[in-house]
Design a protein around this motif. Structure first.
Motif, PDB file in Angstrom:
ATOM      1  N   MET A  43      11.592  -0.523 -13.007  1.00  0.00           N
ATOM      2  CA  MET A  43      11.232   0.876 -13.299  1.00  0.00           C
ATOM      3  C   MET A  43       9.751   1.114 -13.049  1.00  0.00           C
ATOM      4  N   MET A  44       8.896   0.232 -13.577  1.00  0.00           N
ATOM      5  CA  MET A  44       7.468   0.420 -13.406  1.00  0.00           C
ATOM      6  C   MET A  44       7.052   0.243 -11.957  1.00  0.00           C
ATOM      7  N   ASN A  45       7.722  -0.717 -11.244  1.00  0.00           N
ATOM      8  CA  ASN A  45       7.394  -0.892  -9.839  1.00  0.00           C
ATOM      9  C   ASN A  45       7.732   0.358  -9.042  1.00  0.00           C
ATOM     10  N   ASN A  46       8.892   0.971  -9.328  1.00  0.00           N
ATOM     11  CA  ASN A  46       9.264   2.197  -8.642  1.00  0.00           C
ATOM     12  C   ASN A  46       8.325   3.339  -9.002  1.00  0.00           C
ATOM     13  N   LEU A  47       7.866   3.368 -10.263  1.00  0.00           N
ATOM     14  CA  LEU A  47       6.996   4.440 -10.712  1.00  0.00           C
ATOM     15  C   LEU A  47       5.649   4.385 -10.007  1.00  0.00           C
ATOM     16  N   PHE A  48       5.060   3.199  -9.935  1.00  0.00           N
ATOM     17  CA  PHE A  48       3.755   3.069  -9.312  1.00  0.00           C
ATOM     18  C   PHE A  48       3.827   3.054  -7.788  1.00  0.00           C
ATOM     19  N   SER A  49       5.009   2.938  -7.243  1.00  0.00           N
ATOM     20  CA  SER A  49       5.132   2.916  -5.791  1.00  0.00           C
ATOM     21  C   SER A  49       4.805   4.264  -5.159  1.00  0.00           C
ATOM     22  N   ILE A  50       4.743   5.325  -5.967  1.00  0.00           N
ATOM     23  CA  ILE A  50       4.388   6.632  -5.420  1.00  0.00           C
ATOM     24  C   ILE A  50       2.943   6.664  -4.953  1.00  0.00           C
ATOM     25  N   PHE A  51       2.128   5.680  -5.385  1.00  0.00           N
ATOM     26  CA  PHE A  51       0.732   5.624  -4.969  1.00  0.00           C
ATOM     27  C   PHE A  51       0.517   4.673  -3.802  1.00  0.00           C
ATOM     28  N   ASP A  52       1.587   4.078  -3.278  1.00  0.00           N
ATOM     29  CA  ASP A  52       1.444   3.122  -2.182  1.00  0.00           C
ATOM     30  C   ASP A  52       1.475   3.844  -0.851  1.00  0.00           C
ATOM     31  N   PRO A  53       0.580   3.461   0.071  1.00  0.00           N
ATOM     32  CA  PRO A  53       0.673   4.017   1.431  1.00  0.00           C
ATOM     33  C   PRO A  53       1.935   3.509   2.104  1.00  0.00           C
ATOM     34  N   SER A  54       2.875   4.397   2.381  1.00  0.00           N
ATOM     35  CA  SER A  54       4.170   3.969   2.908  1.00  0.00           C
ATOM     36  C   SER A  54       4.457   4.499   4.301  1.00  0.00           C
ATOM     37  N   THR A  55       3.820   5.581   4.708  1.00  0.00           N
ATOM     38  CA  THR A  55       4.053   6.155   6.023  1.00  0.00           C
ATOM     39  C   THR A  55       3.179   5.430   7.035  1.00  0.00           C
ATOM     40  N   SER A  56       3.788   4.778   7.996  1.00  0.00           N
ATOM     41  CA  SER A  56       3.007   3.985   8.946  1.00  0.00           C
ATOM     42  C   SER A  56       3.651   4.018  10.316  1.00  0.00           C
ATOM     43  N   ILE A  57       2.809   3.955  11.330  1.00  0.00           N
ATOM     44  CA  ILE A  57       3.225   3.833  12.722  1.00  0.00           C
ATOM     45  C   ILE A  57       2.344   2.763  13.354  1.00  0.00           C
ATOM     46  N   LEU A  58       2.969   1.757  13.912  1.00  0.00           N
ATOM     47  CA  LEU A  58       2.233   0.631  14.506  1.00  0.00           C
ATOM     48  C   LEU A  58       1.339  -0.031  13.475  1.00  0.00           C
ATOM     49  N   ASN A  59       1.864  -0.165  12.242  1.00  0.00           N
ATOM     50  CA  ASN A  59       1.150  -0.823  11.140  1.00  0.00           C
ATOM     51  C   ASN A  59      -0.120  -0.080  10.729  1.00  0.00           C
ATOM     52  N   LEU A  60      -0.207   1.184  11.037  1.00  0.00           N
ATOM     53  CA  LEU A  60      -1.340   2.013  10.616  1.00  0.00           C
ATOM     54  C   LEU A  60      -0.885   2.902   9.464  1.00  0.00           C
ATOM     55  N   ASN A  61      -1.597   2.830   8.328  1.00  0.00           N
ATOM     56  CA  ASN A  61      -1.246   3.642   7.160  1.00  0.00           C
ATOM     57  C   ASN A  61      -1.713   5.079   7.374  1.00  0.00           C
ATOM     58  N   LEU A  62      -0.796   5.925   7.789  1.00  0.00           N
ATOM     59  CA  LEU A  62      -1.150   7.302   8.127  1.00  0.00           C
ATOM     60  C   LEU A  62      -1.332   8.170   6.900  1.00  0.00           C
ATOM     61  N   ASN A  63      -0.989   7.665   5.715  1.00  0.00           N
ATOM     62  CA  ASN A  63      -1.178   8.463   4.506  1.00  0.00           C
ATOM     63  C   ASN A  63      -2.637   8.847   4.300  1.00  0.00           C
ATOM     64  N   TRP A  64      -3.543   7.979   4.732  1.00  0.00           N
ATOM     65  CA  TRP A  64      -4.961   8.239   4.510  1.00  0.00           C
ATOM     66  C   TRP A  64      -5.462   9.439   5.314  1.00  0.00           C
ATOM     67  N   LEU A  65      -4.689   9.900   6.280  1.00  0.00           N
ATOM     68  CA  LEU A  65      -5.074  11.095   7.033  1.00  0.00           C
ATOM     69  C   LEU A  65      -5.011  12.348   6.177  1.00  0.00           C
ATOM     70  N   SER A  66      -4.462  12.227   4.957  1.00  0.00           N
ATOM     71  CA  SER A  66      -4.412  13.382   4.059  1.00  0.00           C
ATOM     72  C   SER A  66      -5.807  13.891   3.725  1.00  0.00           C
ATOM     73  N   SER A  67      -6.816  13.028   3.837  1.00  0.00           N
ATOM     74  CA  SER A  67      -8.187  13.461   3.551  1.00  0.00           C
ATOM     75  C   SER A  67      -8.689  14.472   4.569  1.00  0.00           C
ATOM     76  N   LEU A  68      -8.023  14.552   5.716  1.00  0.00           N
ATOM     77  CA  LEU A  68      -8.447  15.488   6.766  1.00  0.00           C
ATOM     78  C   LEU A  68      -7.608  16.758   6.785  1.00  0.00           C
ATOM     79  N   LEU A  69      -6.654  16.878   5.853  1.00  0.00           N
ATOM     80  CA  LEU A  69      -5.768  18.040   5.856  1.00  0.00           C
ATOM     81  C   LEU A  69      -6.499  19.343   5.585  1.00  0.00           C
ATOM     82  N   ILE A  70      -7.658  19.261   4.919  1.00  0.00           N
ATOM     83  CA  ILE A  70      -8.393  20.483   4.593  1.00  0.00           C
ATOM     84  C   ILE A  70      -8.759  21.257   5.852  1.00  0.00           C
ATOM     85  N   LEU A  71      -8.935  20.552   6.968  1.00  0.00           N
ATOM     86  CA  LEU A  71      -9.304  21.231   8.219  1.00  0.00           C
ATOM     87  C   LEU A  71      -8.187  22.149   8.705  1.00  0.00           C
TER      88      LEU A  71
END
Length: 225
Positions: free
Chosen positions: A1-29
């Motif tokens: 349960m706790m592993n599933n709960l904290f997994s919402i903070f894990d970078p999971s979207t990736s292409i070619l082993n690149l964590n694309l979640n971090w691109l959210s910092s550029l969404l303001i543009l």
């Protein structure tokens, strides 16, 4: 349960082993229309008012020995953290500011720059800060150890404060949202206002934590002068 709960903070979207979640910092543009930069609008007026007030407050905290551009750099820091905090409240958007790797990458360079500047430009002043005025002679050695430790953990406390507050709020919203899916209609009606109030609280926390991070960073920089 706790592993599933904290997994919402894990970078999971990736292409070619690149964590694309971090691109959210550029969404303001993507939220700023092109005409924002060309013609005055309510959004640009609000931003100008915010920058003006922040510049006045930060200029008071900073000494006159710092360049006039210092408040603008810190205002940029505030807006960057605020953007990440607020965007993280939207569904399906990765909250970068809830990760220590993000907060440490901001706090450590700022703290290290302030420390190096203080020790290289004002060595005697920095040494004097290690022993507060009026300290008894037998306690001077202990005060040096305490002040040194206090200075070294500053970037850690800055990072943990921001990340912990963002994680705590998101966990509460996740837990309450999961509860709403398995209850009867009467309980749903009662808990829905609580969820809305929690979202409003988290919106305030997102703004306050960005402000606290910027103010503490400003105080640490001012001490190095």
């Amino acid at each position: 349960m706790m592993n599933n709960l904290f997994s919402i903070f894990d970078p999971s979207t990736s292409i070619l082993n690149l964590n694309l979640n971090w691109l959210s910092s550029l969404l303001i543009l993507s939220f700023i229309p092109p005409n924002y930069w060309l013609t005055p609008s309510k959004l640009s007026s609000l931003l100008t008012l915010l920058v003006t007030n922040l510049k006045k407050e930060l200029s008071i905290l900073l000494s006159t020995s710092h360049p006039t551009s210092s408040p603008l750099i810190l205002i940029t820091l505030f807006l960057f953290i605020l953007t990440n905090n607020v965007l993280g409240l939207a569904p399906y958007i990765f909250t970068a500011s809830s990760h220590l790797s993000f907060t440490l990458s901001i706090a450590v360079p700022l703290w290290l720059t302030a420390i190096l500047y203080g020790w290289l430009q004002n060595t005697l002043h920095s040494l004097a800060h290690l022993v507060p005025q009026g300290t008894p002679t037998p306690l001077m050695m202990f005060m040096v150890c305490i002040e040194t430790t206090s200075n070294c953990i500053r970037p850690i406390t800055l990072s943990v404060r921001l990340a912990a507050n963002m994680i705590a709020g998101h966990l509460l919203m996740t837990l309450l949202s999961n509860t709403l899916t398995n209850i009867n209609i009467m309980t749903y009606i009662i808990l829905t206002p609580a969820q809305l109030m929690l979202i409003m609280l988290e919106s305030a926390v997102a703004i306050i934590q960005a402000y606290v991070f910027t103010i503490l960073t400003t105080l640490y920089i001012s001490e190095s002068s």
